[in-house]
Scaffold this active site. Sequence first.
Site, PDB file in Angstrom:
ATOM      1  N   THR A  94       0.821  -1.225   0.000  1.00  0.00           N
ATOM      2  CA  THR A  94       0.000   0.000   0.000  1.00  0.00           C
ATOM      3  C   THR A  94       0.845   1.260   0.000  1.00  0.00           C
ATOM      4  O   THR A  94       0.468   2.274  -0.591  1.00  0.00           O
ATOM      5  CB  THR A  94      -0.904   0.005   1.255  1.00  0.00           C
ATOM      6  N   ASP A 154       1.343  -6.468  -4.700  1.00  0.00           N
ATOM      7  CA  ASP A 154       0.584  -6.517  -3.459  1.00  0.00           C
ATOM      8  C   ASP A 154       1.138  -7.744  -2.740  1.00  0.00           C
ATOM      9  O   ASP A 154       1.338  -8.796  -3.355  1.00  0.00           O
ATOM     10  CB  ASP A 154      -0.905  -6.702  -3.783  1.00  0.00           C
ATOM     11  N   SER A 155       1.372  -7.643  -1.429  1.00  0.00           N
ATOM     12  CA  SER A 155       2.093  -8.726  -0.758  1.00  0.00           C
ATOM     13  C   SER A 155       1.302 -10.019  -0.665  1.00  0.00           C
ATOM     14  O   SER A 155       1.841 -11.044  -0.262  1.00  0.00           O
ATOM     15  CB  SER A 155       2.567  -8.282   0.625  1.00  0.00           C
ATOM     16  N   SER A 156       0.040 -10.012  -1.061  1.00  0.00           N
ATOM     17  CA  SER A 156      -0.696 -11.280  -1.123  1.00  0.00           C
ATOM     18  C   SER A 156      -0.125 -12.176  -2.217  1.00  0.00           C
ATOM     19  O   SER A 156      -0.378 -13.384  -2.239  1.00  0.00           O
ATOM     20  CB  SER A 156      -2.184 -11.023  -1.391  1.00  0.00           C
ATOM     21  N   ASP A 161       0.241  -7.110   4.563  1.00  0.00           N
ATOM     22  CA  ASP A 161      -0.545  -8.355   4.684  1.00  0.00           C
ATOM     23  C   ASP A 161       0.317  -9.581   4.976  1.00  0.00           C
ATOM     24  O   ASP A 161      -0.027 -10.402   5.825  1.00  0.00           O
ATOM     25  CB  ASP A 161      -1.355  -8.607   3.404  1.00  0.00           C
ATOM     26  N   GLN A 174      -3.606 -21.987  18.943  1.00  0.00           N
ATOM     27  CA  GLN A 174      -4.480 -20.984  18.318  1.00  0.00           C
ATOM     28  C   GLN A 174      -4.505 -19.692  19.145  1.00  0.00           C
ATOM     29  O   GLN A 174      -4.943 -18.654  18.665  1.00  0.00           O
ATOM     30  CB  GLN A 174      -5.898 -21.538  18.177  1.00  0.00           C
TER      31      GLN A 174
END
Length: 340
Positions: free
Chosen positions: A12, A56-58, A89, A275
């Site tokens: 971003t 984009d880091s995805s 991300d 978790q």
Amino acid sequence: MSQILIIYTGGTIGMMSDPVTKVLKPINFEQIMDNVPELEKLNCRIKVHSFDEIIDSSNMNPEIWSELAGLIQSNYHDNDGFVILHGSDTMAYTASALSFMLENLGKPIIFTGSQLPISAIRTDAKENLMTAIEIAKAKKNDRARVPEVCIYFDYKLFRGNRAFKYNSSKFEAFRSPNYPILAESGVHLRFSANDIRLPEDESSLIVHNNLVNDVGVLKLYPGISPKVVENILSADVRGIVMETFGAGNTTTDSWFIDLLKNAIDSGKVILDISQCKVGTVELGRYETSKHLKDIGVANGYDMTFESAVTKMMYLLGQSDDPLQVKEWLETDLRGEITVS
Ligand code: ASP
């Protein structure tokens, strides 16, 4: 004068809203520089390497991690520190992966990015970028103050393999509840020297480029069925990261334990992480985890999910012996776990 290499991968920080579609899309580094004339005023030399494809880091992946590690290796001697501009991300995955890939690191590798583009009026990008550079060049007695792979975001410096993206809307995007922050920026930039890890041997950086992504993930929930567990455990992978309950607990149903045992007997490595985002796995504390220890599940202690997946990829590239991989998983290699 210090020299810093900025490596721009995307995110971003370097995006702009498309005037027609309103979708955020990457821009090139010159356009970023235009937004931060203050860069000229920093008392250091800055060089920039921009990736050919700004992402984009995805879309991040282990091939790009190797490219990054290679870039750091070839520019290591000539630079005092590195700032990597990266989407938030998957920043914690890349920072964790590089922490394992770069052994005996003696210079700062500071990841940063932002939640708003650098061209936005209320952007968080400028502070993140300027302070990341300050940290990358910070020295004491001629040695780097933070010779670690870190994430700098919203006034805090985190150890990269201890942090995770926790908030997608606030400027405070990262947290690291299981390890103290390494520095905080306010009126002064304060380093927590006692929490910063120094290399055992900084004479030679060793770069490990052979990650193996044969890794599966088994996230437990009450009611998970035998066929789901069986499918995941029988996938063609060598390592499984198992996200368990609380302090590392699972159901004691015999079908479940038998499936885990069969997978381990067939040469797979199973790593138990919790978790819970805070606290640690304690195999054998409850009856619901004792059997895991008995059949040879590896204890992930307080490791983040990001660290667990990338440490597994790194170790599968280091050894074909599952027992050796298990032993290393349970060893603190880069400050990623607190072995209790
Ligand atoms: N989607 C963006 C990315 O990770 C988000 C960010 O940079 O904060 O590339």
